[in-house]
Design a protein around this motif. Sequence first.
Motif, short mmCIF file in Angstrom:
data_model
loop_
_atom_site.label_atom_id
_atom_site.label_comp_id
_atom_site.label_asym_id
_atom_site.label_seq_id
_atom_site.Cartn_x
_atom_site.Cartn_y
_atom_site.Cartn_z
N GLN A 1 7.77 10.38 4.32
CA GLN A 1 6.70 9.66 5.01
C GLN A 1 6.79 8.17 4.73
OE1 GLN A 1 3.47 11.84 3.25
NE2 GLN A 1 3.08 12.98 5.15
N PHE A 2 7.04 7.83 3.48
CA PHE A 2 7.16 6.43 3.10
C PHE A 2 8.29 5.76 3.87
CE2 PHE A 2 9.26 3.16 0.58
CZ PHE A 2 8.21 2.27 0.41
N MET A 3 9.45 6.38 3.90
CA MET A 3 10.59 5.78 4.58
C MET A 3 10.34 5.62 6.07
SD MET A 3 12.72 4.75 2.46
CE MET A 3 13.98 4.29 3.61
N MET A 4 9.68 6.59 6.70
CA MET A 4 9.41 6.48 8.13
C MET A 4 8.49 5.30 8.42
SD MET A 4 7.63 9.15 10.78
CE MET A 4 8.89 10.38 10.55
N VAL A 5 7.41 5.19 7.68
CA VAL A 5 6.45 4.10 7.91
C VAL A 5 7.07 2.77 7.53
CG1 VAL A 5 4.24 3.14 7.19
CG2 VAL A 5 4.44 5.57 7.67
N PHE A 6 7.72 2.70 6.40
CA PHE A 6 8.31 1.44 5.93
C PHE A 6 9.39 0.95 6.90
CE2 PHE A 6 11.28 -0.99 3.25
CZ PHE A 6 10.40 -1.98 2.82
N THR A 7 10.23 1.84 7.36
CA THR A 7 11.28 1.47 8.31
C THR A 7 10.68 0.95 9.61
OG1 THR A 7 12.74 3.13 7.36
CG2 THR A 7 13.32 2.30 9.54
N THR A 8 9.63 1.60 10.09
CA THR A 8 8.98 1.17 11.32
C THR A 8 8.37 -0.22 11.16
OG1 THR A 8 8.48 3.46 11.88
CG2 THR A 8 7.20 1.77 13.01
N VAL B 1 0.83 -1.21 0.00
CA VAL B 1 0.00 0.00 0.00
C VAL B 1 0.86 1.25 0.00
CG1 VAL B 1 -1.61 1.37 1.41
CG2 VAL B 1 -2.03 -1.07 1.03
N PHE B 2 1.88 1.29 0.85
CA PHE B 2 2.72 2.48 0.89
C PHE B 2 3.57 2.63 -0.36
CE2 PHE B 2 1.36 2.96 5.21
CZ PHE B 2 1.36 4.33 5.35
N CYS B 3 3.95 1.53 -0.99
CA CYS B 3 4.63 1.62 -2.29
C CYS B 3 3.71 2.25 -3.33
CB CYS B 3 5.10 0.25 -2.75
SG CYS B 3 6.53 -0.38 -1.86
N TYR B 4 2.47 1.79 -3.35
CA TYR B 4 1.49 2.35 -4.29
C TYR B 4 1.26 3.84 -4.03
CZ TYR B 4 -2.96 3.43 -6.47
OH TYR B 4 -3.95 4.02 -7.20
N LEU B 5 1.05 4.19 -2.75
CA LEU B 5 0.83 5.60 -2.41
C LEU B 5 2.03 6.46 -2.75
CD1 LEU B 5 -1.00 5.23 1.02
CD2 LEU B 5 -2.00 5.91 -1.17
N SER B 6 3.21 5.93 -2.59
CA SER B 6 4.42 6.67 -2.92
C SER B 6 4.54 6.89 -4.42
CB SER B 6 5.64 5.93 -2.39
OG SER B 6 6.81 6.63 -2.67
N VAL B 7 4.25 5.84 -5.18
CA VAL B 7 4.35 5.94 -6.65
C VAL B 7 3.31 6.92 -7.20
CG1 VAL B 7 4.00 4.63 -8.79
CG2 VAL B 7 5.40 3.69 -6.96
N THR B 8 2.10 6.92 -6.63
CA THR B 8 1.06 7.82 -7.12
C THR B 8 1.21 9.24 -6.60
OG1 THR B 8 -0.43 7.19 -5.30
CG2 THR B 8 -0.63 5.96 -7.38
#
Length: 61
Positions: free
Chosen positions: A36-43, A22-29
């Motif tokens: 924000q993506f890196m913070m959530v993904f890392t967590t 989901v976060f990959c999709y939101l980042s790409v769009t």
Amino acid sequence: MKAKLMRLLEVKSIVTITTTAVFCYLSVTGNVTSEQFMMVFTTVIAFYFGTQATKNHEIRE
């Protein structure tokens, strides 16, 4: 191999994979900034691997 596939079907694994997708999709769009993506993904990844390491440590003892 079958055991590895069964572990992927655990709830935390499904949540981790889904959240990552989901976060990959939101980042790409463009709906989520790269920070924000890196913070959530890392967590999410840190939590997943942290619980896996704890689980593996408990099994060895």
